[in-house]
Design a protein around this motif. Structure first.
Motif, PDB file in Angstrom:
ATOM      1  N   ALA A 322     -11.781 -28.180  70.488  1.00 21.84           N
ATOM      2  CA  ALA A 322     -11.292 -27.188  71.672  1.00 21.84           C
ATOM      3  C   ALA A 322     -10.052 -28.011  72.321  1.00 21.84           C
ATOM      4  N   MET A 339     -21.579 -31.437  75.143  1.00 18.04           N
ATOM      5  CA  MET A 339     -20.470 -30.211  75.089  1.00 18.04           C
ATOM      6  C   MET A 339     -19.304 -30.884  75.698  1.00 18.04           C
ATOM      7  N   GLU A 341     -16.787 -30.574  78.290  1.00 15.25           N
ATOM      8  CA  GLU A 341     -16.411 -29.715  79.275  1.00 15.25           C
ATOM      9  C   GLU A 341     -15.918 -30.808  80.325  1.00 15.25           C
ATOM     10  N   LYS A 491      -6.666 -18.631  78.498  1.00 17.13           N
ATOM     11  CA  LYS A 491      -7.798 -17.596  78.750  1.00 17.13           C
ATOM     12  C   LYS A 491      -8.753 -17.982  77.726  1.00 17.13           C
ATOM     13  N   GLY A 492      -8.488 -18.192  76.519  1.00 20.83           N
ATOM     14  CA  GLY A 492      -9.097 -18.433  75.361  1.00 20.83           C
ATOM     15  C   GLY A 492      -9.756 -19.967  75.425  1.00 20.83           C
ATOM     16  N   GLU A 493      -8.729 -20.788  75.685  1.00 18.43           N
ATOM     17  CA  GLU A 493      -9.170 -22.209  75.681  1.00 18.43           C
ATOM     18  C   GLU A 493      -9.769 -22.696  77.242  1.00 18.43           C
ATOM     19  N   SER A 494      -9.921 -22.124  78.239  1.00 19.11           N
ATOM     20  CA  SER A 494     -10.688 -22.157  79.446  1.00 19.11           C
ATOM     21  C   SER A 494     -12.046 -22.369  79.027  1.00 19.11           C
ATOM     22  N   CYS A 495     -12.822 -23.479  79.468  1.00 16.50           N
ATOM     23  CA  CYS A 495     -14.196 -23.753  79.143  1.00 16.50           C
ATOM     24  C   CYS A 495     -15.022 -22.857  79.896  1.00 16.50           C
ATOM     25  N   GLY A 496     -14.797 -22.167  81.085  1.00 18.20           N
ATOM     26  CA  GLY A 496     -15.397 -21.425  81.668  1.00 18.20           C
ATOM     27  C   GLY A 496     -16.526 -21.788  82.496  1.00 18.20           C
ATOM     28  N   LYS A 497     -16.277 -23.161  82.899  1.00 21.33           N
ATOM     29  CA  LYS A 497     -17.213 -23.715  83.963  1.00 21.33           C
ATOM     30  C   LYS A 497     -17.150 -23.279  85.288  1.00 21.33           C
ATOM     31  N   CYS A 498     -15.799 -23.463  85.629  1.00 18.89           N
ATOM     32  CA  CYS A 498     -15.424 -22.992  87.013  1.00 18.89           C
ATOM     33  C   CYS A 498     -14.868 -21.675  87.601  1.00 18.89           C
ATOM     34  N   VAL A 499     -15.168 -21.368  88.564  1.00 23.39           N
ATOM     35  CA  VAL A 499     -14.770 -19.928  88.723  1.00 23.39           C
ATOM     36  C   VAL A 499     -13.280 -19.425  88.696  1.00 23.39           C
ATOM     37  N   ARG A 502     -11.851 -19.560  85.126  1.00 24.96           N
ATOM     38  CA  ARG A 502     -12.424 -18.464  84.142  1.00 24.96           C
ATOM     39  C   ARG A 502     -11.965 -17.180  84.807  1.00 24.96           C
ATOM     40  N   SER A 503     -12.188 -16.931  85.880  1.00 21.99           N
ATOM     41  CA  SER A 503     -12.057 -15.461  86.545  1.00 21.99           C
ATOM     42  C   SER A 503     -10.569 -15.305  86.569  1.00 21.99           C
ATOM     43  N   LEU A 540     -11.364 -26.827  88.788  1.00 20.59           N
ATOM     44  CA  LEU A 540     -11.901 -28.204  88.504  1.00 20.59           C
ATOM     45  C   LEU A 540     -10.999 -29.190  87.688  1.00 20.59           C
TER      46      LEU A 540
ATOM     47  N   ALA B  54     -18.839 -26.110  89.916  1.00 18.80           N
ATOM     48  CA  ALA B  54     -18.647 -25.133  89.308  1.00 18.80           C
ATOM     49  C   ALA B  54     -18.174 -23.983  89.906  1.00 18.80           C
ATOM     50  N   ARG B  56     -17.099 -23.672  93.050  1.00 21.95           N
ATOM     51  CA  ARG B  56     -15.973 -24.160  93.988  1.00 21.95           C
ATOM     52  C   ARG B  56     -16.102 -23.430  95.409  1.00 21.95           C
ATOM     53  N   ARG B 159     -17.036 -20.098  75.368  1.00 17.68           N
ATOM     54  CA  ARG B 159     -16.157 -20.764  76.582  1.00 17.68           C
ATOM     55  C   ARG B 159     -15.450 -19.620  77.255  1.00 17.68           C
ATOM     56  N   GLY B 160     -14.796 -19.905  78.222  1.00 19.00           N
ATOM     57  CA  GLY B 160     -14.045 -18.909  79.002  1.00 19.00           C
ATOM     58  C   GLY B 160     -15.050 -17.740  79.433  1.00 19.00           C
ATOM     59  N   ARG B 163     -18.592 -17.576  78.203  1.00 24.68           N
ATOM     60  CA  ARG B 163     -19.488 -18.395  78.531  1.00 24.68           C
ATOM     61  C   ARG B 163     -20.854 -17.807  78.954  1.00 24.68           C
TER      62      ARG B 163
END
Ligand SMILES: Cc1cc2nc3c(=O)[nH]c(=O)nc-3n(C[C@H](O)[C@H](O)[C@H](O)COP(=O)(O)O)c2cc1C
Ligand code: SF4
Ligand code: SF4
Ligand code: SF4
Ligand code: SF4
Ligand code: FES
Ligand code: FES
Lengths: 637, 295
Positions: A322, A339, A341, A491-499, A502-503, A540, B54, B56, B159-160, B163
């Motif tokens: 990734a 993982m 991240e 958007k496709g590469e964001s790990c999605g951990k932080c808001v 991701r959002s 993050l 995570a 924030r 992911r993204g 997730r």
């Protein structure tokens, strides 16, 4: 793969052994003409291995096998011209061009197996160039003989990349013959760790992996961190689409990276190291592995390197696949088998990194700079560049320029020089913007192109150095579409951990899609700005904090394009499919009927000799008619 | 935990919303701020679990001279001279966006509705991609299973925006304790339909009581088809452990557990509510001279 001289693979127990080996390698055999054949990934894709086989066969047929030295080198950076071959000749082997001028260096692009025989005959036997196969520079369409006269190369300043086109990366002797491991010998023989860190600090070297963190400072922090188990790592994850400088360096000159790492491990007092290579780089993995084996055989890795008290080993690890695995904490998590991240770095990885131990991660290019700094002295390194950015930087130059490829330039060179002098400018005449820094870099408009390449300057204008992507855009590039494209990638590469990341990327993408479809609202621009600021302030990791750059920079410099999409439902660059229309210009039309025939949906109708009519509802906006028309009678608007 | 008497070099002064306060070097900012009465909402933080950073939501601004930065207070170690702003417009603006973004994922979750009310968030511009989704990806379930239960049965996949929590990534490892469901701030994990069902399938006829798997009743067997709600053992254990989840008790971290429950509630309480701290204010205001109170 075995190096060419197995007899000289004995352990070097001290610096004198290394010097003796080097002396034995620079003997009479070096006087033979050299055929430097690029065997990098790019040229392999265009068939260079077939050319290599042909060279072997033809030289054998001609009885020249022992009289010519063929070197399979790493990438020369000019992959679009591959497969490429460079003849390097002694003074008494020079060849004459059509005008009778003598050359000791001849560059042939796009070499095919069928051309090989003639190239050998002409160069080695008849001693002249084959003019119709020489490189032609795009601006004036004139042929150029020698590598160093080609504008693409001429304006570069190759230090890190210097040996890439010269040595065989699978033979450590090639590197040693060119002065390789001399810096290591100097460090182990004469210097102390603090002294090494001092030189790196004074050189002004900053990390080439994106953040631009001062390398010496990072080393010093890791050295002084409590703990006896420390790690040194090389980041060769290189996930930016279109970037391949790290791959090329590791593939074409792995020992320079390894030498840098050994020096770093000595300075930091680390005994274990990792090279984390992107999974899609099989050749880099192979060459790094071969290089490590050979360095170990010679005792340049292992216990008591060159008879000193320092011991160090390196392992190659294949990446997690990734983009975000290139981020330092994600990379370390991935190395630990978790993982990949990111996590917070409020406590630096120099103190708590891999397995919680003090760790130092540097980029491939950063490591490759270390032997240069030791060999030339930090003063020479610091002489090159700007106040805050020293040395050179390799960029991956792509987009609408005439010549694309890897270019190494001194820091401080202007973006305009890179685009115009090295890249040969754009075919359509004028540059609109340059995007630097990879997917999360910003777009710099044409009026700012005289700015120097410098970490802080690039950040100041809303972009970044990143790992060295450089995309040239012209009037046929839609800046809203560019922002949409990069946001989609991220958007496709964001790990999605932080808001926020991701959002935020999700919302930005939704809005940009709408604008590109002519369904945007003016308030959307405020939302983009608001969300972009939030992401850059609170995400993050650096993926999230830099992700808004493509949006914020295009909003800043090309707001009018956004507004045109929203208020006029018009894409000024004619890119956004939903917003463009094609029209027949009756005055120019000769009634040839070509467009009627090429239109895939029969949107154009008209009897021969008549001006056709275009039904906008049936038209799928493919542009085939406009491309086909020879009288400029179809326009896009 | 027994605290070492503080040495002078450990004690530092930071400025919290304009007020100088003393604390120990390297302490986590959130702990110090809450101890001193600041209201900082959190969603992905629970005492006793590894900080994650995570959501924030706990982001504050830290300054020192001309330098400033937004940091997450739940994992930021403090240092001497640090100035902290926990609730300025700028800080609250960031929080509002977090709430707005999460509200689109779990619009009905009380914890988010309360936060929205507290911070004046009325609508969300973020798209709701899956109306059936309640999970806000805070990672509490994953960490409780890793850090407290030690079962390592669940984890994140994808992911993204794709997730999500992979419930039973490692089927065989789940001991059915329900701690994941217990810590979930949005009630996104339905133990009965997801976990217990799995659990029945897995053990077939030979069914150990879940409390025996947690180590509370070694060797005990379930005779109730894992329908714990009609089981006396379950009632007894629950009563004994209240208000803490049994697995925290089983792991000997009941204190952290108690605090975590309070923390879990505190995010829903508006800033001016008197119960917003966790009851340890005395210790902090008494300062370094006070004897160690937390034994
Ligand atoms: C999303 C993301 C991807 C990254 N990818 C890479 C990469 O592929 N190669 C790299 O050297 N650094 C990458 N970095 C930067 C690393 O985190 C790190 O800063 C760098 O490797 C440190 O080396 P340097 O000081 O020599 O630059 C990335 C950072 C982020 C946030
Ligand atoms: S900023 Fe993006 S990539 Fe980085 S941790 Fe957050 S979600 Fe993951
Ligand atoms: S743009 Fe394509 S579909 Fe439209 S009229 Fe031209 S050829 Fe036909
Ligand atoms: S119920 Fe299973 S998944 Fe949930 S915390 Fe307990 S062991 Fe982990
Ligand atoms: S299921 Fe609940 S606890 Fe787990 S990540 Fe989602 S919201 Fe958090
Ligand atoms: S691979 Fe041959 S020039 Fe790049
Ligand atoms: S990031 Fe601190 S509580 Fe979620």
């Amino acid at each position: 793969m075995e190096p060419r001289n197995e007899a000289t693979m004995q352990v070097l127990t001290n610096v004198a052994d290394l010097d003796a080996l080097r002396a034995s390698l620079t003997g009479p055999q070096d006087d033979r003409p050299v055929v430097a054949l690029c065997a990098g990934t790019g040229c392999r894709a265009s068939g260079c291995m077939k050319v290599a086989e042909q060279f072997e066969k033809d030289l054998d047929d001609m009885g020249l096998t022992d009289k010519v030295r063929v070197v399979h080198t790493g990438c020369h950076g000019f992959c679009e011209q591959g497969p490429l071959v460079v003849f390097r000749l002694g003074k008494d082997q020079a060849v004459a061009d059509a005008d009778g001028n003598e050359h000791t260096n001849v560059f042939y692009p796009h070499v095919k197996p069928t051309r090989v025989r003639k190239l050998i005959e002409a160069t080695i036997e008849q001693r002249h160039t084959v003019d119709q196969w020489l490189y032609r520079e795009p601006k004036h369409n004139e042929s150029v003989v020698a590598e160093q006269d080609i504008p693409f190369y001429k304006h570069q300043h190759r230090l890190v990349f210097d040996l890439n086109g010269q040595i065989d990366p699978t033979d450590i002797h090639d590197y040693i013959a060119k002065g390789g491991y001399q810096a290591l010998a100097k460090v182990l023989g004469e210097q102390d760790p603090e002294g090494v860190i001092d030189q790196v600090t004074k050189s002004g070297l900053r990390g080439r992996g994106g953040g631009g963190f001062p390398t010496g400072k990072k080393w010093a922090e890791c050295r002084s961190a409590p703990g006896s188990l420390k790690y040194v790592m090389c980041n060769a994850d290189e996930g930016d689409p279109g970037a391949f400088m790290d791959r090329s360096v590791l593939e074409g000159n792995p020992h320079q990276v390894i030498e840098g790492m050994i020096i770093g491990s000595f300075a930091i007092d680390a005994h274990e190291g990792y090279i984390y290579v992107r999974d899609e780089y099989p050749l880099a993995v192979l060459h790094a592995t071969i290089a490590l084996e050979q360095a170990e055989k010679l005792g340049l890795l292992g216990d008591h390197i060159l008879g000193s008290g320092h011991s160090f080993r390196i392992k190659v690890v294949r990446g997690g696949g990734a983009f975000v695995c290139g981020e330092s904490t994600a990379l370390m998590a991935s190395l630990e088998g978790k993982m990949g991240e990111p996590r917070a770095k409020y406590v630096h990885t120099a103190r708590e990194g891999l397995w919680g131990q003090p760790s130092n991660l540097n980029n491939v290019e950063t490591w490759a700079n270390i032997p240069l700094i030791i060999n030339q002295g930090w003063e020479a390194f610091a002489d090159l560049g700007t106040e805050g950015s020293k040395g050179t930087k390799i960029f991956s130059l792509v987009g609408k320029v005439q010549s694309t490829g890897l270019v190494e330039i001194p820091m401080g060179m202007s973006l305009r020089e890179i685009v115009e002098d090295i890249g040969g400018g754009v075919a359509t005449g004028t540059v609109k913007a340059v995007q630097t820094g990879g997917p999360s870099g910003g777009c710099i408009p044409e009026p700012l192109l005289d700015m120097p390449v410098d970490f802080d300057e690039l950040t100041r204008v809303g972009s970044m150095m990143g790992s060295g992507g450089l995309i040239v855009m012209d009037r046929t590039t839609c800046m809203v579409d560019v922002a949409r494209y990069f946001v989609e990638f991220l958007k496709g590469e964001s790990c999605g951990k932080c808001v926020p990341c991701r959002s935020g990327l999700g919302l930005m993408h939704e809005i940009l899609e709408r604008i590109c479809h002519g369904e945007g609202k003016l308030e959307d621009l405020d939302t983009l700005e608001e969300v972009g600021q939030w992401m850059s302030k609170t995400s993050l990791c650096a993926l999230g904090t830099s992700a808004p750059n493509p949006v914020l920079s295009t909003l800043k410099y090309f707001r009018n394009e956004y507004e045109a999409h929203i208020t006029e439902h018009r894409c000024p660059a004619g890119v956004c499919q939903a917003l463009i229309t094609y029209r027949v210009v009756a005055e120019n039309c000769t009634g040839c009927g070509l467009c009627v025939r090429v239109c895939p949906t029969q949107a154009l109708k008209g009897a021969p000799k008549e001006v056709p009519t275009l039904d906008p509802d049936t038209c799928i906006r493919c542009g085939a008619c406009m491309e086909a028309c020879r009288f400029d009678a179809i326009v896009r608007e | 935990m027994i605290k070492n008497p503080t040495t002078p070099s450990d004690t530092i002064t930071i400025t919290l919303d304009g007020q100088p306060i003393t604390a120990k070097k390297g302490e986590i900012l959130l702990d110090v701020a809450r101890r001193n009465g600041a209201f900082i909402p959190t969603l992905c933080h629970l005492d006793g679990l590894t900080p994650y950073g995570a959501c924030r939501l706990c982001t504050v601004k830290v300054k020192h001279g001309s330098w400033s930065k937004f940091v997450t207070s739940c994992n930021y170690p403090i240092w001497d001279g640090l100035e902290v702003e926990t609730a300025t417009d700028e800080v609250n603006q960031n929080r509002k966006l977090v709430i707005e973004a999460l509200l689109s994922r779990a619009p009905k979750a009380p914890v988010l509705q309360n936060l929205a009310k507290t911070y004046g968030v009325t609508t969300t511009r973020f798209p709701n991609l899956d109306p059936a989704e309640k999970c806000i990806l805070c990672g509490l379930c994953v960490r409780v299973c890793d850090d407290v239960v030690g079962a390592h049965a669940i984890g994140f996949v994808g992911r993204g925006q794709d997730r999500r929590v992979g419930i039973h990534i490692n089927d065989a490892a789940c001991i059915g304790c329900g701690a994941c469901s217990y810590v979930c701030p949005t009630d996104a994990i339905d133990m009965e339909s997801v976990t217990v069902g799995h659990f029945r399938d897995r053990w077939g006829e030979d069914r150990p009581c879940r409390y025996s798997l947690m180590g509370l009743l070694p060797g005990s067997v379930c005779h109730n088809n894992y329908e714990c709600w009609r089981c006396e053992t379950d009632q007894t254990i629950m009563d004994l452990c209240q208000p803490v989840h049994p697995v925290f008790v089983a792991r000997g971290i009941d204190n952290a557990g108690v605090r975590s429950v309070i923390r879990k509630m505190s995010v829903m309480i508006p800033p001016d509510h008197e119960d917003c701290d966790d009851g340890s204010t005395d210790e902090a205001t008494a300062g370094q001279q006070s004897p160690p109170s937390d034994t």
